[in-house]
Structure formats: C-alpha cells, structure tokens
Design a protein around this motif. Structure first.
Motif, PDB file in Angstrom:
ATOM      1  N   ARG A 654       9.877  12.586  -9.987  1.00 55.23           N
ATOM      2  CA  ARG A 654       9.964  11.327  -9.797  1.00 55.23           C
ATOM      3  C   ARG A 654      11.049  11.126  -8.699  1.00 55.23           C
ATOM      4  O   ARG A 654      12.046  11.832  -8.630  1.00 55.23           O
ATOM      5  CB  ARG A 654      10.711  10.855 -11.328  1.00 55.23           C
ATOM      6  N   ASN A 675       9.596   3.186  -7.955  1.00 56.70           N
ATOM      7  CA  ASN A 675       9.655   4.702  -8.065  1.00 56.70           C
ATOM      8  C   ASN A 675       8.397   5.225  -8.201  1.00 56.70           C
ATOM      9  O   ASN A 675       7.220   4.540  -8.344  1.00 56.70           O
ATOM     10  CB  ASN A 675      10.246   4.893  -9.192  1.00 56.70           C
ATOM     11  N   GLY A 677       5.953   8.741  -9.650  1.00 59.78           N
ATOM     12  CA  GLY A 677       5.839   9.815 -10.356  1.00 59.78           C
ATOM     13  C   GLY A 677       4.647  10.721 -10.264  1.00 59.78           C
ATOM     14  O   GLY A 677       3.657   9.836  -9.881  1.00 59.78           O
ATOM     15  N   SER A 693       6.788   2.743 -18.338  1.00 56.72           N
ATOM     16  CA  SER A 693       6.347   3.947 -17.959  1.00 56.72           C
ATOM     17  C   SER A 693       5.007   4.214 -17.848  1.00 56.72           C
ATOM     18  O   SER A 693       4.334   3.770 -18.934  1.00 56.72           O
ATOM     19  CB  SER A 693       6.884   5.009 -18.709  1.00 56.72           C
TER      20      SER A 693
END
Length: 693
Positions: A654, A675, A677, A693
C-alpha cells in the motif's frame, strides 16, 4: 505469444510454461509492419536464454493483432476494386444513406456541417456494373440471373484492371444463389482475382451496409493477405511450427486462411484485444462492470464491459463508411502519447490532437527529428516520466528537445512558460479522455460511479487517476502491473476462437418458441461447420444466443441474450423491458406496446488452452528508490515525489500519494490524496484516500 502493432510501438507478450508473463516492445515500422513483428521477436529472443532455434521452436501459440486493414482504408492504398450489383442500385455506395458526410465524425465537426464532406470514393462509377436480376424479400427469384450478362460484366471489370471484385445484390442475404453463381463464374475464368460476396460477409437486412462491407473487404484483401503471409512465412522459416492465429474485431481469433478471406474482421483487432484481456483480469479480481481505457501512441480507445460481458455491435464505421462487421463496441479519439499540441492560428487557443507524430519521427523527446510537441513531451517536462529509464534504458528520452518543441510551438506563441505549456497540454488531453468516457457511459444510461476504470496502454496508467477524478469512478485498476503497457497484446494471446453468425428475420409478439429455435438451429449448424474447419474439438465449443428486440415502430433495438432456448415470449419481453429501463430510465418502457424480434445473433466460441490469472504471493513493503520534482494539479505546483520500482510493489503493498511507480515500459502515477494497493492477482488498485476498501 500475442503481438499487437500500435501507432508507435509493436508490443509482444510472452507467457511461458510456468505461467510467467513478460512484456517486450519495439518501435513500429510503418514502412513495413511485418518488420516490426520480427524486431520485437528479436528483442524477446535477446532477453530470454537459449539459442534462436530453441526460442522459436518452443512457441506453442502465436496470435497476431494487426492494423493493416485499418491503415489501408484510411490511407486509401487498397486494391483496385470493381462492384457488381442489382440493376438500379449503382449509386447506393455514393448515397451512403445520406449520412456519409458525418458518419463517425466527432461532434465538433458534425456541428460545423459546412466543413464536412463525404470520403473519397473507393470505386469510381466506371467500375460499378449493374445486372438485370432480382430476388425478392422472400428469397424467390423474380428475374433470373443470365450467365452471359454476368460474364460480360466480369469482362468489363477485368478490362478495367481490377484486382478484386465485390458482389452485392439485393436481398442476397435471404437467397445468395445469384451471388454465388457470379463468384463461380469469376473463379472459373479469373482465379487470380479476389472475390468478396456481401452475402458471405453478412446475412443482415441493409443493402448499403452489406455492400460497403463487400467493397471494403475486397479493398483491403490484397494488402492483408500479403502481410499475413509475410509474417507467417517468416515465423515458419525461423522454426515456428504452430499455425498463426489472427485477432478479430469481435473479440476472438481466427485462422490465417479465414482472416485472409474475410479481412474486414481484422479492422479493429488491436483494441478488441484490450477489452478481451480486461474482461478476463477484472473478472478474476471481482469486477463485472468495467470501463476499458487504452491510451496508446495515437488514440484513446474506450470500451465497456457490463455485467461481465463486452458490448458487441453489428456495424463498424471506418473512414466515414458504415459497414456490417461484428465488432466489440469501442469508441476512439485522437488523444494518445503522440498527439501533437498546437496553437490555432485563428483562435489562438491551445489544442491537442487528433494529429499524431506516430512512430517516426515520434515525439520531440524521442530524438528522431520530431519537431512538434506531444503529450509525451509534456509528461516528460512535468516529471511524470524518467528520461533515463524509459524502456529499461534502451530508449533514453531527450528532455531538452521536448522543452525546445514546447517553447517554439506553444509557450512562445502564447507568451507563457514551458511548464505552463506542458500543464495546458496535460489538462486538455485529460479532459478529452474524461469526456469520451462520459459519452460511452452516461449517454448510454450507465453511471461511471458503478464502474471500475481498467487503464492500460503505454500511457494509460499515467493519465488514468487524473481523468478518473472528474468521473468519480469506483476505482482505477492497472491490470497486472507492467503487463498493462502491452495489455492488448496480452488479450490477443489469451483470446478464444470466435465467430459471429447473424440473420435478419422479423418475428412479432406473440413469439412462437419453435420459430426462434428453428433460426438458431440453422445458425448453430453453420457455427459447428466453421469451428470444425478451424480444428476446434466438439468438447471445446460453446454457443451464446442473442436476439435484437425493439418496440414495433422504432428504428433502434436492444440486444437480449437468450440463456435458454426453452424460455417463453413473456420472459423475452421482461428481459427487453429491463434493458430498456436501464438504458433510458424508469418509466421509459411502454407496458402495452407490442415488441418484435428483428435479428438473431449466435456467438460461436472455440475454447483454447490458456493460463489462469492466479493468486500472487504477498511481498515485503516497498521502499522508494529515489525522489524527484513532479507537477501535481491537485497541489498546483512541483512537489518532491517518492519514486518506486514497480516490480517491487507486490501483493499486499500500500502506497500513499504523491508517488510514482516506474516500470521499464510504463509509469503509474499516484496523485496526492490517492493511495495504491495491490490485490491478490497482482492488479494495482488506485483510489482516493478515504474511499471504501
């Protein structure tokens, strides 16, 4: 192996016996496209161990995506074609259903009608011959075809020096007997001439679209056949023993022989490969609604996957010509890495594209003599790209040349700095990309917030977060890391064999199940015969059934998949009305209006062995390898930005923005307040910080 030849680079994806995938690139060679294929093979050969003989003899599957048919049409370099048609219909391809001035053109041109024009004719009227024959709508012969008249027409075209003859007669899609007889006469006396029958290419109502398909098929046939023979011959002489497969526009591969006889099926083969790969990878990642966004050297291509299925349409548009050729529904604009930026001399406004610098000379930063600034030059000046590590260091970029081009053609004329010029180019091209995605989603009744944006192509991962912000897309998915830069080639390598069989037959409510089954039984028989000739075993064949449905009195239809031929008419109506509401909004369906089926489609699939998209091991936390100044629109300034080596960002990682992930063939940007991931199969998922998420 899968190869995709783009406007700037020729991409090769290699999947080895262990399922490991590698990406290789070499500059495209517009003067000889086959040379580009052999160049990129030599790049891969140099990277992989073993002798050349071993490298080529180990190739178990080789699939090719090609732009030859498209390039032949848009550059008007095809064969000398003649047309034989029914008496009274010689002007059909000149009339073009009256929309020839604007078909396929951008809205900006359509709104300024005075600057539009029809494309240059492929066939002059002197090479169009009419025959006094006629078959009616029911397939009955009204006026028989006379062999002596047909032979006279053929002789006239041969005397005119034609290399190819297109034959398209009225109602031939119902009864092709007259077209088939003319083909037999041509082959008996002139076997060297390529013959293109409208009824062999499409069994749909629409004489103009069917005729245009026959003409374009004959126009590109000579060039496509020569190209495919050159590539397959070169492979064979190098020791490749497996037959070459060719990517088709509908999302599957076909044999070289089939592709040479029906070359229009290759018109949009490269972009189709990207959508095929997107479906496969995104399905493994758990996404069923996907915007497929490909930023190449010349164009920005967008397709949709809805509920796990790519959208396929029956018509294609090329060079303002509408023709019947099933293709994955992809919309393109001239907004790629090579798109040229310029200042309009009249309005003094900055514009980007659709003109492209191509592979040669390419962007100014390529150092090959390109004098004009492009999107790639702007990206380099803004710090998104590293001039040293491009293509693993094999192709260093010249920042000074990029700055000089920006100064001369944009900054100087506008009285702004080089950095401001680069920012303007970057902002304009991102806005164009966002607008095209809206056109493909919102204008078709889809909410982009319900879709994941699958970004690929050489510059796709760089630009995606910026235009995705405007769309408020669910997430940005960069498929399989570095493979994203050659993702269309990956799709070409993984595609199944696919043939689309269609019929224009009208059935009105109440639908009789036996009538529907009878049409599909005929199409299934055709499909099995075709797959048998392709060498596909019966156990590896799948059939998907679709009907085209509309309200009686409407001109446009919606495609309804029939999962079970035993379903009744009421279920067909319910599925149609659900699609209608999704497309046009609640309350749009007409509860008491009758509906009709106007077309049948069968997608015949031949399954090929291929590697699964599997789970990847969790890696250690990545560590930045450097820092450099990068311009971020969110900050309005250059910001010291962490640089990561993309190959070290593995499953479980991440990263908070701002950051840049560098691969040898692409760059991923993670803007501030975003971000990144990595999911279980190796896709990089970019989201705004704080999102789910």
């Amino acid at each position: 192996m899968g190869v995709d030849t783009g406007g700037t680079f020729c991409d090769l994806v290699v999947i080895d016996a262990q399922g490991q995938t590698s990406v290789h690139k070499s500059p495209s060679t517009p003067h000889d496209n086959a040379q580009g294929v052999f160049d990129v093979l030599r790049v891969a050969e140099g990277v992989r161990s073993g002798s050349a003989g071993t490298f080529y003899s180990n190739i178990e599957s080789f699939s090719l995506g090609t732009t030859i048919a498209t390039n032949t049409v848009v550059t008007h370099t095809g064969a000398k074609v003649g047309l034989i048609t029914t008496m009274g219909h010689a002007d059909m391809i000149s009339i073009m259903r009256v929309n020839g001035r604007v078909a396929g053109r951008p809205l900006s041109e359509i709104q300024n009608y005075s600057i539009t024009s029809k494309p240059a004719p492929i066939i002059p009227k002197t090479r169009i011959v009419e025959l006094n024959e006629r078959i009616d709508y029911a397939g009955d012969v009204v006026i028989p075809l006379k062999d002596d008249e047909a032979l006279a027409a053929i002789a006239r075209l041969v005397a005119a020096g034609v290399e190819s003859i297109a034959v398209s007669l009225l109602w031939s899609f119902v009864n092709p007997a007259h077209e088939q007889r003319i083909e037999a006469l041509i082959k008996e006396r002139h076997p060297e001439i390529f013959v293109s029958l409208g009824s062999s290419l499409s069994r749909r109502l629409g004489e103009y679209e069917r005729t245009e398909a026959a003409v374009i098929n004959g126009y590109v046939a000579i060039e496509v056949k020569k190209y495919l023979q050159k590539v397959s011959g070169g492979l064979a002489s190098s020791g490749v023993t497996t037959p070459m497969l060719v990517m088709h526009s509908a999302g599957g591969v076909g044999t070289e022989a089939n592709s040479s006889q029906r070359p229009i099926t290759t018109l949009f083969s490269g972009p189709a490969g990207g959508v095929v790969a997107s479906r496969r990878v995104c399905e493994a990642a758990g996404y069923r609604n996907v915007v497929c966004a490909d930023v190449g050297g010349t164009t920005f291509d967008v397709g949709l996957i809805v509920d796990g299925r790519p959208l396929i349409r029956s018509t294609s548009i090329i060079d303002q010509r509408v023709l019947y050729c099933p293709t994955i529904d992809i919309v393109s604009i001239g907004a790629g890495g090579g798109s040229i930026a310029f200042v309009d001399p009249v309005t003094r406004r900055l514009s980007v594209g659709p003109q492209s610098a191509g592979a040669f000379p390419g962007p100014a930063c390529y150092g090959r003599g390109g004098a004009y600034p492009t999107v790639t030059d702007a990206n380099l000046v803004l710090g998104y790209m590293d001039p040293v590590s491009f293509l693993g260091g094999r192709f260093p970029l010249d920042r000074a040349a990029a700055e000089a081009a920006l100064e001369t053609h944009v900054a100087g004329p506008l009285g702004i700095s080089v950095e401001e010029a680069a920012i303007g180019i970057f902002s304009i091209v991102n806005a164009k990309m966002a607008d095209l995605v809206r056109k493909v989603t919102v204008e078709r009744g889809h909410d982009p917030r319900d879709f994941v944006l699958c970004a690929y192509g050489g510059l796709g991962p760089l630009h995606a977060p910026f235009y995705a912000s405007d769309l408020d897309a669910m997430a940005v998915l960069i498929p399989l890391g570095e493979i994203s830069s050659a993702f269309s080639a990956y799709g070409v390598a993984m595609a199944d064999v696919l043939h689309v069989h269609e019929r224009s037959i009208t059935l009105r409510e109440p639908f009789v199940q036996a009538d529907i089954r009878a049409v599909f039984d005929e199409l299934v028989d055709e499909a099995h015969a075709q797959l048998q000739s392709d060498g596909i075993a019966a156990r590896d064949r799948q059939m998907r059934h679709f009907v085209e449905v509309r309200y009686v009195g409407q001109l446009n239809d919606l495609v309804v998949e029939i999962p079970d031929l035993a379903i009744g008419g009421g279920e067909i109506r319910a599925m149609f009305e659900q699609l209608y509401v999704e497309a046009f909004g609640p309350g749009a369906a007409w509860d008491n209006a009758p509906i009709e089926i106007v077309g049948f489609r069968l997608e015949a699939i031949g399954l090929r062995n291929k590697y699964a998209v599997g789970d990847q091991p969790v890696g250690p936390a990545p560590v930045p390898i450097a820092s450099r100044e990068v311009y971020w629109p969110q900050s309005g300034a250059y910001v010291a930005t962490a640089i990561y080596r993309g190959g070290e960002v593995l499953t479980g990682a991440r990263i908070e923005g701002p950051a840049i992930l560098e691969y040898s063939t692409t760059t991923i940007t993670v803007p501030p307040k975003w971000n990144c991931g990595v999911d279980r199969v190796g896709n990089l998922i970019l989201k705004k910080s704080g999102s789910a998420s």
